[in-house]
Design an enzyme around this catalytic site. Structure first.
Site, PDB file in Angstrom:
ATOM      1  CG  ASN A 227      -2.052  -0.859   1.210  1.00 58.49           C
ATOM      2  OD1 ASN A 227      -2.329  -1.457   0.179  1.00 58.49           O
ATOM      3  ND2 ASN A 227      -2.773  -0.954   2.293  1.00 58.49           N
ATOM      4  CB  ILE A 326      -4.302  -5.369  13.035  1.00 57.50           C
ATOM      5  CG1 ILE A 326      -3.582  -6.288  12.043  1.00 57.50           C
ATOM      6  CG2 ILE A 326      -3.504  -5.243  14.339  1.00 57.50           C
ATOM      7  CD1 ILE A 326      -2.336  -5.693  11.431  1.00 57.50           C
TER       8      ILE A 326
HETATM    9  N1  CTP Z   1      -6.495  -1.755   9.769  1.00 51.94           N
HETATM   10  C1  CTP Z   1      -5.990  -2.833  10.429  1.00 51.94           C
HETATM   11  N2  CTP Z   1      -5.943  -4.070   9.824  1.00 51.94           N
HETATM   12  C2  CTP Z   1      -6.407  -4.211   8.565  1.00 51.94           C
HETATM   13  C3  CTP Z   1      -6.920  -3.110   7.867  1.00 51.94           C
HETATM   14  C4  CTP Z   1      -6.950  -1.889   8.489  1.00 51.94           C
HETATM   15  O1  CTP Z   1      -5.563  -2.691  11.582  1.00 51.94           O
HETATM   16  N3  CTP Z   1      -6.342  -5.405   8.003  1.00 51.94           N
HETATM   17  C5  CTP Z   1      -6.576  -0.466  10.454  1.00 51.94           C
HETATM   18  C6  CTP Z   1      -5.706   0.608   9.877  1.00 51.94           C
HETATM   19  O2  CTP Z   1      -4.431   0.631  10.508  1.00 51.94           O
HETATM   20  C7  CTP Z   1      -6.505   1.867  10.168  1.00 51.94           C
HETATM   21  C8  CTP Z   1      -7.938   1.389  10.107  1.00 51.94           C
HETATM   22  O3  CTP Z   1      -7.885  -0.009  10.320  1.00 51.94           O
HETATM   23  O4  CTP Z   1      -6.291   2.308  11.477  1.00 51.94           O
HETATM   24  C9  CTP Z   1      -8.631   1.691   8.836  1.00 51.94           C
HETATM   25  O5  CTP Z   1      -7.910   1.170   7.756  1.00 51.94           O
HETATM   26  P1  CTP Z   1      -8.469   1.303   6.276  1.00 51.94           P
HETATM   27  O6  CTP Z   1      -7.572   0.557   5.339  1.00 51.94           O
HETATM   28  O7  CTP Z   1      -8.773   2.729   5.959  1.00 51.94           O
HETATM   29  O8  CTP Z   1      -9.840   0.561   6.462  1.00 51.94           O
HETATM   30  P2  CTP Z   1     -10.427  -0.716   5.875  1.00 51.94           P
HETATM   31  O9  CTP Z   1     -11.084  -1.445   6.998  1.00 51.94           O
HETATM   32  O10 CTP Z   1      -9.401  -1.482   5.114  1.00 51.94           O
HETATM   33  O11 CTP Z   1     -11.554  -0.140   4.928  1.00 51.94           O
HETATM   34  P3  CTP Z   1     -11.499   0.302   3.385  1.00 51.94           P
HETATM   35  O12 CTP Z   1     -10.196  -0.194   2.820  1.00 51.94           O
HETATM   36  O13 CTP Z   1     -12.680  -0.336   2.793  1.00 51.94           O
HETATM   37  O14 CTP Z   1     -11.617   1.795   3.391  1.00 51.94           O
END
Ligand code: CTP
Length: 418
Positions: A227, A326
């Site tokens: 990412n 996580i």
């Molecule tokens: N996060 C995490 N573990 C994951 C995905 C996300 O801990 N597998 C945490 C990120 O560190 C952040 C929050 O969740 O604090 C939001 O991450 P984001 O990628 O914006 O959210 P997603 O749940 O992946 O939603 P989307 O990609 O659909 O926006």
């Protein structure tokens, strides 16, 4: 990142961090006086005014001419300096100072401080300073045997008990050719220690866990999916939390950033490794800040050998599997820490941040527009909690991190004194 790159990156961060601070920089006898020149520049670049005081021994190692040019002020070397209208340099020095930083501090000078002796200007000024509003910070520099000697151990313990803040020393190569403890910290490290010293201790006694950077999900031994994330915001938060007095653990994906001082770092690559590192640590922490840009999916099966074009294979179709969430998993733990999530969005920031807060079951989500902050040193944040929304206007990531740390500290439940 090598030392000089780390120093350069760090020096960009520090501009203005010591604005309005007046520092008495005391030099005593030691080879490490050569670092005091750089330190003076670093402090001045961070906005401090610096008044240099040198002992007679320090003048054997670096000249007052150099220190005057760098500090832009006459250097004081004697308690009999008739330029002071009242002839009391030892009093005047600390009445206007926010701190005295002795760097380098020799074994002999530390012994003097421990005994409260005052037979030359610098030790006199240290003794005459108003203890409650002018801090004394001491950066030892000496041979490893001198540092390890029971007399020095005793003296260092005594000055710490008397309220001095002892910075370092570091271990490594010594001017005498030996290797061990006793090297003075580098100029940028001392500058950062001073900056941290002046930050409000709003997280004293708290433990903070931070994730930062991207994750990397291998396709084969040379390719992978990741990412966009430089890790800068997460590293800034780890630094700000440490400055605020917290014990900080930083779980970092693959990034080329220097570890903030005083922060324990665990390096991982994949989302599952990050999950495995974080989950057991989380219950032992008061706060969890998830800034990492975790890959939502990984190749279901990473190839053991590099996929080759030449083998006549068609363009591969990669089956994907979902990674664990996580943040959501930590938030569900019994006795979960106070959880702060980040939402990096491209549009409809407030709406997505509100939804994400609900979905992840966390009290606070910090929203930002990803494409306008990735890799940059500045950002703008939107805080979304149960009460509502609050904007933090665009500014340096470290300044925002410090403000966010204060916001988090205000939201924490009062600590059980047991
Ligand atoms: N996060 C995490 N573990 C994951 C995905 C996300 O801990 N597998 C945490 C990120 O560190 C952040 C929050 O969740 O604090 C939001 O991450 P984001 O990628 O914006 O959210 P997603 O749940 O992946 O939603 P989307 O990609 O659909 O926006």
């Amino acid at each position: 990142m090598n030392d000089s790159a780390a120093a350069t990156a760090a020096s960009c961060d520090a501009a203005g961090d010591l604005a309005g601070r007046h520092v008495v920089l005391g030099l005593t006898g030691g080879i490490a006086c050569y670092k005091a020149a750089e330190l003076t520049r670093e402090l001045a670049k961070a906005g401090a005014t610096v008044q240099v005081v040198m002992t007679e021994a320090a003048e054997q190692f670096i000249t007052a001419v150099t220190m005057q040019a760098l500090s832009n002020r006459p250097v004081l070397t004697s308690q009999w300096d008739a330029r002071e209208p009242n002839n009391m340099a030892h009093i005047n020095l600390t009445r206007v100072a926010d701190a005295v930083l002795v760097a380098p501090a020799s074994a002999d000078f530390i012994a003097k401080l421990a005994q409260g002796r005052a037979d030359e200007l610098l030790s006199l000024a240290c003794l005459a300073r108003p203890i409650e509003r002018c801090a004394l910070l001491v950066a030892p520099a000496m041979n490893r045997e001198m540092w390890a000697h029971p007399a020095t151990r005793r003296n260092v313990a005594q000055i710490a008990a008397d309220g001095a803040v002892v910075l370092g020393p570091a271990a490594g190569d010594q001017a005498c050719g030996e290797v061990g403890d006793g090297r003075m910290l580098e100029a940028h490290e001392l500058r950062d220690e001073l900056i941290a010293f002046f930050q409000p201790n709003v997280l004293a006694g708290r433990r903070v866990l931070v994730t930062a950077g991207p994750t990397y999900e291998p396709i084969d031994p040379v390719r992978g999916i990741t990412n966009l994330s430089s890790g800068k915001m997460g590293f800034a938060i780890a630094r700000a939390a440490a400055e605020a007095g917290a014990e900080v653990t930083l779980v970092a994906g693959p990034v080329a950033l220097a570890t903030p001082r005083g922060v324990r770092r665990v390096d991982v690559h994949t989302a599952r490794q990050m999950h495995d590192a974080v989950l057991p640590l989380a219950p032992r922490h008061d706060v969890f800040v998830a800034t990492a840009a975790v890959a939502d999916w990984r190749p279901a099966q990473a190839a053991e050998r590099k996929l080759k074009k030449a083998d006549g294979h068609a363009t591969p179709t990669i089956a994907m599997a979902e990674n664990p969430d996580i943040l959501a998993d930590v938030a569900r733990l019994p006795g979960a820490p106070y959880c702060v999530g980040f939402a990096a969005e491209s549009h409809d920031l407030a709406k997505h941040a509100r939804e994400k807060r609900e979905r992840k079951g966390v009290p606070l989500i910090v929203g930002n527009i990803g494409p306008s902050t990735f890799g940059r040193d500045d950002n703008a944040l939107l805080l979304v909690d149960a009460v509502g929304e609050r904007e933090m206007p665009r500014g340096p990531k470290l300044a925002l991190a410090r403000a966010l740390v204060r916001e988090i500290a205000q939201r924490l439940p009062v600590k059980d004194p047991r």
